[in-house]
Write a protein that holds these residues in place. Structure first.
Motif, PDB file in Angstrom:
ATOM      1  N   THR A  90     -15.308  11.014 -11.617  1.00 12.69           N
ATOM      2  CA  THR A  90     -16.621  10.407 -11.376  1.00 12.69           C
ATOM      3  C   THR A  90     -17.521  11.354 -10.585  1.00 12.69           C
ATOM      4  OG1 THR A  90     -15.754   9.307  -9.389  1.00 12.69           O
ATOM      5  CG2 THR A  90     -15.732   8.052 -11.440  1.00 12.69           C
ATOM      6  N   GLU A  91     -16.936  12.152  -9.700  1.00 11.16           N
ATOM      7  CA  GLU A  91     -17.708  13.161  -8.973  1.00 11.16           C
ATOM      8  C   GLU A  91     -18.238  14.221  -9.937  1.00 11.16           C
ATOM      9  OE1 GLU A  91     -19.361  15.557  -5.917  1.00 11.16           O
ATOM     10  OE2 GLU A  91     -18.804  13.441  -6.022  1.00 11.16           O
ATOM     11  N   TYR A  92     -17.417  14.587 -10.898  1.00  4.87           N
ATOM     12  CA  TYR A  92     -17.831  15.583 -11.892  1.00  4.87           C
ATOM     13  C   TYR A  92     -19.017  15.067 -12.709  1.00  4.87           C
ATOM     14  CZ  TYR A  92     -17.634  18.627 -15.990  1.00  4.87           C
ATOM     15  OH  TYR A  92     -17.958  19.501 -17.002  1.00  4.87           O
ATOM     16  N   VAL A  93     -18.931  13.820 -13.177  1.00  4.39           N
ATOM     17  CA  VAL A  93     -20.009  13.236 -13.974  1.00  4.39           C
ATOM     18  C   VAL A  93     -21.286  13.136 -13.152  1.00  4.39           C
ATOM     19  CG1 VAL A  93     -20.775  11.149 -15.170  1.00  4.39           C
ATOM     20  CG2 VAL A  93     -18.445  11.991 -15.500  1.00  4.39           C
ATOM     21  N   LYS A  94     -21.159  12.722 -11.903  1.00  6.91           N
ATOM     22  CA  LYS A  94     -22.331  12.604 -11.027  1.00  6.91           C
ATOM     23  C   LYS A  94     -23.031  13.941 -10.871  1.00  6.91           C
ATOM     24  CE  LYS A  94     -22.405  13.668  -7.025  1.00  6.91           C
ATOM     25  NZ  LYS A  94     -22.246  14.023  -5.598  1.00  6.91           N
ATOM     26  N   THR A  95     -22.261  14.986 -10.638  1.00  7.84           N
ATOM     27  CA  THR A  95     -22.843  16.311 -10.448  1.00  7.84           C
ATOM     28  C   THR A  95     -23.518  16.802 -11.720  1.00  7.84           C
ATOM     29  OG1 THR A  95     -21.136  16.837  -8.816  1.00  7.84           O
ATOM     30  CG2 THR A  95     -22.346  18.685  -9.755  1.00  7.84           C
ATOM     31  N   GLN A  96     -22.898  16.548 -12.870  1.00  7.75           N
ATOM     32  CA  GLN A  96     -23.480  16.973 -14.141  1.00  7.75           C
ATOM     33  C   GLN A  96     -24.834  16.304 -14.382  1.00  7.75           C
ATOM     34  OE1 GLN A  96     -22.363  19.608 -15.340  1.00  7.75           O
ATOM     35  NE2 GLN A  96     -20.870  19.230 -16.939  1.00  7.75           N
ATOM     36  N   LEU A  97     -24.926  15.019 -14.116  1.00  4.42           N
ATOM     37  CA  LEU A  97     -26.173  14.297 -14.342  1.00  4.42           C
ATOM     38  C   LEU A  97     -27.272  14.767 -13.393  1.00  4.42           C
ATOM     39  CD1 LEU A  97     -24.874  10.647 -14.910  1.00  4.42           C
ATOM     40  CD2 LEU A  97     -25.711  12.270 -16.626  1.00  4.42           C
ATOM     41  N   GLN A  98     -26.902  15.119 -12.151  1.00  6.23           N
ATOM     42  CA  GLN A  98     -27.897  15.590 -11.203  1.00  6.23           C
ATOM     43  C   GLN A  98     -28.399  16.986 -11.570  1.00  6.23           C
ATOM     44  OE1 GLN A  98     -26.083  15.245  -7.339  1.00  6.23           O
ATOM     45  NE2 GLN A  98     -26.576  13.072  -7.141  1.00  6.23           N
ATOM     46  N   LEU A  99     -27.533  17.807 -12.147  1.00  6.24           N
ATOM     47  CA  LEU A  99     -27.939  19.158 -12.545  1.00  6.24           C
ATOM     48  C   LEU A  99     -28.688  19.167 -13.874  1.00  6.24           C
ATOM     49  CD1 LEU A  99     -24.711  21.169 -11.606  1.00  6.24           C
ATOM     50  CD2 LEU A  99     -26.891  21.128 -10.386  1.00  6.24           C
ATOM     51  N   ASP A 100     -28.606  18.065 -14.609  1.00  9.29           N
ATOM     52  CA  ASP A 100     -29.283  17.945 -15.900  1.00  9.29           C
ATOM     53  C   ASP A 100     -30.750  17.595 -15.646  1.00  9.29           C
ATOM     54  OD1 ASP A 100     -29.439  17.954 -18.676  1.00  9.29           O
ATOM     55  OD2 ASP A 100     -29.050  15.803 -18.810  1.00  9.29           O
ATOM     56  N   GLU A 101     -31.511  18.560 -15.211  1.00  7.28           N
ATOM     57  CA  GLU A 101     -32.869  18.313 -14.727  1.00  7.28           C
ATOM     58  C   GLU A 101     -33.786  17.839 -15.853  1.00  7.28           C
ATOM     59  OE1 GLU A 101     -32.673  21.896 -11.407  1.00  7.28           O
ATOM     60  OE2 GLU A 101     -34.493  21.523 -12.556  1.00  7.28           O
ATOM     61  N   ARG A 102     -34.745  17.026 -15.465  1.00  5.58           N
ATOM     62  CA  ARG A 102     -35.703  16.480 -16.419  1.00  5.58           C
ATOM     63  C   ARG A 102     -36.666  17.553 -16.932  1.00  5.58           C
ATOM     64  NH1 ARG A 102     -37.668  11.094 -17.259  1.00  5.58           N
ATOM     65  NH2 ARG A 102     -36.092  10.457 -15.755  1.00  5.58           N
ATOM     66  N   ALA A 103     -36.846  18.610 -16.166  1.00  3.18           N
ATOM     67  CA  ALA A 103     -37.771  19.669 -16.566  1.00  3.18           C
ATOM     68  C   ALA A 103     -37.314  20.347 -17.857  1.00  3.18           C
ATOM     69  CB  ALA A 103     -37.907  20.698 -15.451  1.00  3.18           C
ATOM     70  N   ASN A 104     -36.018  20.398 -18.080  1.00  6.16           N
ATOM     71  CA  ASN A 104     -35.478  20.974 -19.308  1.00  6.16           C
ATOM     72  C   ASN A 104     -35.150  19.842 -20.288  1.00  6.16           C
ATOM     73  OD1 ASN A 104     -35.506  23.560 -18.165  1.00  6.16           O
ATOM     74  ND2 ASN A 104     -33.563  23.168 -17.127  1.00  6.16           N
ATOM     75  N   PRO A 105     -34.942  20.111 -21.561  1.00  5.10           N
ATOM     76  CA  PRO A 105     -34.486  19.035 -22.455  1.00  5.10           C
ATOM     77  C   PRO A 105     -33.145  18.495 -21.969  1.00  5.10           C
ATOM     78  CG  PRO A 105     -35.244  20.917 -23.719  1.00  5.10           C
ATOM     79  CD  PRO A 105     -35.211  21.352 -22.293  1.00  5.10           C
ATOM     80  N   PRO A 106     -33.064  17.217 -21.664  1.00  9.13           N
ATOM     81  CA  PRO A 106     -31.807  16.665 -21.121  1.00  9.13           C
ATOM     82  C   PRO A 106     -30.675  16.775 -22.128  1.00  9.13           C
ATOM     83  CG  PRO A 106     -33.312  14.906 -21.716  1.00  9.13           C
ATOM     84  CD  PRO A 106     -34.080  16.174 -21.844  1.00  9.13           C
ATOM     85  N   ARG A 107     -29.524  17.178 -21.625  1.00  3.78           N
ATOM     86  CA  ARG A 107     -28.371  17.330 -22.502  1.00  3.78           C
ATOM     87  C   ARG A 107     -27.625  16.016 -22.661  1.00  3.78           C
ATOM     88  NH1 ARG A 107     -22.935  20.997 -21.413  1.00  3.78           N
ATOM     89  NH2 ARG A 107     -22.025  20.732 -23.500  1.00  3.78           N
ATOM     90  N   TYR A 108     -27.605  15.199 -21.594  1.00  4.75           N
ATOM     91  CA  TYR A 108     -26.841  13.961 -21.613  1.00  4.75           C
ATOM     92  C   TYR A 108     -27.773  12.752 -21.628  1.00  4.75           C
ATOM     93  CZ  TYR A 108     -23.374  17.313 -19.895  1.00  4.75           C
ATOM     94  OH  TYR A 108     -22.569  18.407 -19.750  1.00  4.75           O
TER      95      TYR A 108
END
Length: 355
Positions: A90-108
């Motif tokens: 769950t820590e891994y998923v949380k970090t991935q979503l936070q790094l998936d910035e809105r400024a770029n096309p979201p991956r997730y």
């Protein structure tokens, strides 16, 4: 006048006596109190130490046992290791979503999509990428946290071992600041950099130790202390909230009976509640901390500039990215840690006798 005070009276009792030269109570109240407690012959600093020791001993006899900082360090370290092995995905998923910035096309598209793509690309082991950095840091982090808390709180407890709620807030703040500086900031920085690197098209780091050596070689020690201010703010408020809520619930549960035992299920429920309170209280700080520790931290001048840029370009909702996975992880995390900690301390009390 009672015969007890006649030697101190000058009215017609003794010839040539001057009341100004012989006041009825010429000893300061502190000296009278010291004499009453049997500490009058000791220097002031020794009186304070002796009085504190007496209060701690009374707490150990009259109510909840005082936990020796050494026991807290051992129990905290073991609890931290077990907890991180259970909750890391769950820590891994949380970090991935936070790094998936809105400024770029979201991956997730969300939590489920993040888990699906990770397993699809890397298998189940993909959800444990970066575990080593957190595992190496989780044990000393919990050890420092609980050791510092017990060290700060023991002198503040009353004669029954009860800790005032406000004082638990202060002690929790101190414990959070200590773990942030000594353990959390460098380990979290490494974790975020390693996860971010492995998600890039051309990963540079072959593992934890290679990543550490490369980061320090290129950026120096400062490279593993990025986002220190945000980390101190986050961990300080985190532990202040958690220990305050946990201590408040414990005091409420025990009421006037400090010897009342808490069942592990009750401890888990109280721990989960404390964890939830900390999530809603400081998730914005966690988002800023994660951005400041990522590979693109150079885009921000400092912690406050990072917060400003997030607000300007992504809006206030960005400060709560990853709240849901973090909520699940933290509630489980805090519940597990408090339960294991309390149970290990009980075992240590049977084999390690301390005052």
């Amino acid at each position: 006048m009672s015969s007890l005070f006649k030697p101190f009276s000058c009215k017609g009792q003794r010839e040539g006596c001057d009341a100004a030269d012989h006041p009825p109570f010429h000893h300061p109240p502190s000296q009278l109190l010291a004499a009453a407690t049997g500490l009058g012959s000791l220097p002031l600093y020794q009186r304070s130490y002796a009085a504190r020791r007496r209060n701690l001993a009374a707490a150990a006899v009259g109510g909840r046992k005082i936990t020796h900082p050494g026991k807290a360090i051992l129990a905290g370290g073991l609890a931290g290791a077990i907890e991180i092995c259970i909750t890391f995905p769950t820590e891994y998923v949380k970090t991935q979503l936070q790094l998936d910035e809105r400024a770029n096309p979201p991956r997730y598209r969300g939590i489920g999509d993040c888990v699906k793509l990770t397993v699809q690309d890397h298998g189940l082991r993909g959800l444990y990428r970066g575990l080593s950095s957190l595992l190496y840091g989780s044990m000393p982090k919990s050890a420092v946290r609980f050791g510092t808390f017990e060290m700060l709180s023991n002198p503040m407890r009353d004669s029954t071992g009860r800790l005032d709620n406000t004082r638990s807030l202060v002690c929790g703040l101190g414990a959070g600041i200590a773990e942030a500086i000594l353990v959390v900031c460098p380990m979290e920085t490494l974790k975020v950099k390693l996860i971010h690197d492995q998600c890039s098209l051309r990963p540079r780091y072959r593992g934890f130790f290679h990543g550490v050596s490369e980061i320090i070689r290129e950026q120096g020690i400062r490279g593993i202390y990025q986002g220190l201010t945000a980390t101190v703010l986050k961990q300080g408020t985190n532990q202040a909230i958690r220990f305050y809520v946990m201590n408040s619930l414990r005091n409420w549960y025990k009421g006037d009976d400090p010897r009342k035992e808490m069942h592990p299920i009750v401890t888990a429920m109280f721990g989960a509640t404390a964890g939830a309170a900390s999530v809603f209280g400081n998730t914005p700080l966690d988002v800023v901390k994660t951005r400041m520790q990522g590979l693109e931290a150079h885009r921000y001048k400092n912690t406050f500039d990072c917060a400003f840029q997030i607000m300007k370009h992504e809006g206030p909702q960005a400060f709560y990215k990853g709240t849901v996975p973090r909520l699940g992880r933290v509630c489980l995390d805090v519940a597990i840690v408090f339960v294991i900690y309390e149970e290990v301390v009980k075992l240590l009390n049977n084999v390690w006798k301390t005052q």
